[in-house]
Design an enzyme around this catalytic site. Structure first.
Site, PDB file in Angstrom:
ATOM      1  N   CYS A 135       0.835  -1.192   0.000  1.00  0.00           N
ATOM      2  CA  CYS A 135       0.000   0.000   0.000  1.00  0.00           C
ATOM      3  C   CYS A 135       0.872   1.244   0.000  1.00  0.00           C
ATOM      4  O   CYS A 135       1.992   1.244   0.530  1.00  0.00           O
ATOM      5  CB  CYS A 135      -0.914  -0.001   1.227  1.00  0.00           C
ATOM      6  SG  CYS A 135      -2.141   1.327   1.208  1.00  0.00           S
ATOM      7  N   CYS A 184      -1.951   4.150   6.982  1.00  0.00           N
ATOM      8  CA  CYS A 184      -3.005   4.239   7.994  1.00  0.00           C
ATOM      9  C   CYS A 184      -2.593   3.495   9.265  1.00  0.00           C
ATOM     10  O   CYS A 184      -2.234   2.313   9.211  1.00  0.00           O
ATOM     11  CB  CYS A 184      -4.310   3.666   7.455  1.00  0.00           C
ATOM     12  SG  CYS A 184      -4.842   4.447   5.916  1.00  0.00           S
ATOM     13  N   CYS A 203      -4.477   0.092  10.148  1.00  0.00           N
ATOM     14  CA  CYS A 203      -4.620  -0.917   9.093  1.00  0.00           C
ATOM     15  C   CYS A 203      -4.570  -2.334   9.680  1.00  0.00           C
ATOM     16  O   CYS A 203      -3.680  -2.663  10.467  1.00  0.00           O
ATOM     17  CB  CYS A 203      -3.518  -0.756   8.052  1.00  0.00           C
ATOM     18  SG  CYS A 203      -3.586  -1.994   6.729  1.00  0.00           S
TER      19      CYS A 203
END
Length: 365
Positions: A87, A91, A94
Site C-alpha cells: 500500500c 493508515c 490498518c
C-alpha cells in the site's frame, strides 16, 4: 411292596449322582454369570451406539436453532480477495498490513476465481493493501474484466484508497465494475493526514470528489468506507455524505487484529485509535438520518467475512488473529473453506447480502 422297590432304587441312584451334579452346577454357575454380564454389556454397547447415532442429529437441530447447519459444505457467496498487501498509504489502524510483497501470477489468480465461481461465488470484492498499486491497476483491471465477462459474476467490486486511480482505468474497465468503495475516514484533511491517509500533495477529500464524478460518468456504483477511530469519532459527516450520495456508506468501528495492528509481529500499533462501543454508538446516533449508512461494530464484523489472502488462503479470525487455511489452489475450495471460521448466519444478519449488481440498483447516475 413291589412299588417300594423301584422307589428305593431311584433314591439310591439320585444319591449316587448328587455329588457329581453339585460339582457340575458349581462349575456352570460362574459360566452363567459371565454370559449374563457379557449379554448385558453388549446391550449397553448397542444402546450407546444408538445414542451416538442420535447425538449428531440433536447437534444439528441445536445448530439450526442457532442459525448454523452442518448439512453440506459452506458456499462462498461473497468473497473478499486481498491479492496484495502492499500500500502507498500508512493508515495507523490498518488490519491487513504489508507483511509480504507476493502477488499470484495472473493466470493462477484466474484459476482460483474460477474455482470459487464453481463453488457458488456470486460476488467478488478486490482489496489490499491497495489493489491499484500492482502493475498500475492493470492486473486488477484484468481480473475485474475476467470475473464479469467470463465468469459472469453478478457483482464485482473494489475497495481502494483512490489515490492511484486514473480516468483511463475507468474508460477501459469501468463497464465490468459494479461498485467502487473508496476509503475516507474524515472530511478534514488534517485528520486524514494524522490517520495516515495522505500522500504528498494529493488531497484525499478532493480526490474523493473526483472519483465520485468518474463513477457517475462511467456508470459505476459509488460507495464510501469509513473507519471510526479516536481522531474522527466526534466529527459530523452528514452534509458531506449527503452531498456525495454513495449507494452505501459503510461505517466500521476500529478493530484490533493480533499480528497485524496489535501484539507480537504486528507492523502497526492501533491501540491509540481505539474507541469504545458507546462512542461508536454516539457517532451512529449523530448520523442516523443518513439513509445509506451501514454500521458495523466489532461484534458484527467478527467471523462474518470470507477473506482470501495473497496466496488464496482463507483467513480465520476467530481467535482475534488471522490463521490461514491451505490455499484453494492446492486443496480446493470445499476443503479450504472448512478452516475459514466463516459464520454464514452472522454474514446474513449484518446484511452481507444486498442488491450488489449495478444492473439491479437502477441508479440515477
Amino acid at each position: 411292596m413291589g412299588v417300594l422297590v423301584p422307589l428305593a432304587s431311584a433314591g439310591k441312584l439320585l444319591s449316587a449322582f448328587r455329588k457329581p451334579l453339585n460339582f457340575l452346577w458349581g462349575s456352570l454357575w460362574p459360566l452363567l454369570l459371565w454370559l449374563r454380564a457379557t449379554f448385558w454389556l453388549v446391550g449397553t454397547d448397542q444402546r450407546q451406539k444408538q445414542q451416538d447415532r442420535e447425538e449428531p442429529k440433536e447437534s444439528r437441530e441445536e445448530e439450526e436453532k442457532e442459525g448454523g447447519s452442518c448439512d453440506g459444505p459452506l458456499v462462498p457467496t461473497s468473497v473478499n480477495y486481498h491479492f496484495t498487501r502492499q500500500c502507498n498509504y500508512k493508515c495507523g489502524f490498518c488490519f491487513h498490513t504489508a507483511k509480504t510483497s507476493f502477488v499470484l501470477p495472473l493466470e493462477e489468480a484466474k484459476r482460483g476465481l474460477l474455482m470459487l465461481k464453481e463453488a457458488g461465488m456470486e460476488k467478488i470484492n478486490f482489496s489490499g493493501g491497495e489493489p491499484f498499486i500492482h502493475d498500475r491497476g492493470q492486473y486488477l483491471g484484468k481480473l475485474v474484466q475476467f470475473c464479469k465477462e467470463e465468469l459472469r459474476l453478478p457483482s464485482v467490486s473494489i475497495v481502494s484508497n483512490g489515490s492511484l486511480i486514473q480516468e483511463r482505468w475507468f474508460a477501459r474497465y469501468g463497464q465490468y465494475l459494479d461498485i467502487l468503495a473508496v476509503s475516507c475516514d474524515s472530511f478534514d484533511e488534517e485528520v486524514n493526514v494524522l490517520i495516515g491517509r495522505g500522500q504528498g500533495k494529493i488531497n484525499h477529500v478532493e480526490n474523493l470528489r473526483r472519483l465520485r464524478g468518474w463513477c457517475r460518468d462511467y456508470r459505476v456504483a459509488f460507495k464510501i468506507n469509513s473507519v471510526i477511530n479516536r481522531f474522527n469519532v466526534s466529527e459530523d459527516m452528514r452534509e458531506h455524505i449527503q452531498e456525495l450520495r454513495p449507494v452505501r456508506w459503510k461505517v466500521f468501528q476500529c478493530l484490533l487484529i493480533e499480528g497485524e495492528n496489535s501484539g507480537e509481529g504486528a507492523l502497526k500499533e492501533a491501540e491509540r485509535f481505539l474507541i469504545s462501543k458507546e462512542e461508536f454508538e454516539d457517532f451512529l446516533d449523530r448520523h442516523k438520518e443518513v439513509s445509506c449508512l451501514v454500521p458495523e461494530c466489532n461484534d458484527k464484523m467478527k467471523d462474518s467475512y470470507l477473506i482470501l489472502d495473497e496466496y488464496m488462503r482463507f483467513l480465520n479470525c476467530q481467535k482475534g488473529r488471522k490463521d490461514p487455511s491451505k490455499s484453494i489452489l492446492d486443496v480446493g475450495v470445499e476443503a479450504a473453506i472448512k478452516f475459514s471460521g466463516f459464520d454464514e448466519q452472522a454474514f446474513l444478519k449484518r446484511g452481507g447480502k444486498y442488491v450488489w449488481s449495478k444492473a439491479d440498483l437502477k441508479l440515477d447516475w
